[in-house]
Enzyme design. Structure first.
Site, short mmCIF file in Angstrom:
data_model
loop_
_atom_site.label_atom_id
_atom_site.label_comp_id
_atom_site.label_asym_id
_atom_site.label_seq_id
_atom_site.Cartn_x
_atom_site.Cartn_y
_atom_site.Cartn_z
N ARG A 6 0.84 -1.19 0.00
CA ARG A 6 0.00 0.00 0.00
C ARG A 6 0.87 1.24 0.00
NH1 ARG A 6 -5.05 0.57 1.90
NH2 ARG A 6 -4.66 2.55 0.88
N ARG A 62 3.08 4.23 -16.26
CA ARG A 62 3.41 3.89 -17.65
C ARG A 62 4.71 4.58 -18.06
NH1 ARG A 62 0.81 -0.32 -17.96
NH2 ARG A 62 -1.43 -0.28 -18.28
N CYS A 73 -7.32 2.83 -12.62
CA CYS A 73 -7.57 3.98 -11.75
C CYS A 73 -9.04 3.98 -11.34
CB CYS A 73 -7.26 5.29 -12.48
SG CYS A 73 -5.54 5.48 -12.94
N GLU A 76 -11.75 7.44 -5.09
CA GLU A 76 -12.05 7.14 -3.69
C GLU A 76 -13.46 7.63 -3.38
OE1 GLU A 76 -10.43 5.81 -0.95
OE2 GLU A 76 -8.71 5.21 -2.19
N ARG A 88 -3.68 7.14 -4.00
CA ARG A 88 -3.33 5.92 -3.29
C ARG A 88 -3.02 4.83 -4.31
NH1 ARG A 88 -7.48 8.31 -0.29
NH2 ARG A 88 -7.19 8.31 1.97
N TYR A 106 3.94 5.97 2.62
CA TYR A 106 3.00 7.09 2.75
C TYR A 106 3.82 8.36 2.79
CZ TYR A 106 -0.66 3.74 3.40
OH TYR A 106 -1.56 2.72 3.18
N ARG A 114 -1.75 6.58 7.70
CA ARG A 114 -1.43 5.26 8.25
C ARG A 114 -0.12 5.32 9.03
NH1 ARG A 114 -3.96 0.55 6.53
NH2 ARG A 114 -2.98 -0.16 8.44
#
Length: 119
Positions: A6, A62, A73, A76, A88, A106, A114
């Site tokens: 993540r 890419r 894609c 959220e 993210r 992050y 997080r």
């Protein structure tokens, strides 16, 4: 072994170059910290907060050489009060490492999302 990594980054503005630069920084950090090549990557899911519409984050991957890696894609969900301008990712990778050895990334303001797993 398949593992998920993540990551997130808060970008400066809803501008094409800001989204591409931030996503490039995020993807590069994930790859470097986990000692990965694009051959290790199975797929990557990118999401962006609803306020980021100027470019697809996957374009940055890419441009980094992810030509044969499936990328997608999505947006959220628009949660009131959530952090704005965040890209993210969740990368699925084929590596022989224990789950606790994965480096989640992050960056910038997104580090606050997080604090428990951010490196």
């Amino acid at each position: 072994m398949v593992r998920a990594i993540r990551g997130a980054i808060q970008v400066e503005a809803n501008e094409r170059e800001a989204i591409l630069a931030g996503t490039t920084e995020l993807v590069s950090a994930v790859m470097e910290r986990n000692q990965l090549t694009t051959d290790d990557v199975i797929s990557v899911i990118f999401t962006a907060t609803p306020d980021l519409t100027a470019e697809f984050p996957a374009l940055a991957a890419r441009k980094l050489g992810f030509h044969e890696v499936p990328l997608i894609c999505a947006s959220e969900i628009d949660v009131p009060g959530s952090m704005p301008r965040v890209v993210r990712l969740m990368a699925h990778v084929d590596i022989d490492r224990a789950r606790q050895d994965i480096q989640h990334v992050y960056l910038r303001g997104a580090a606050a999302l997080r604090v428990d797993i951010a490196q």
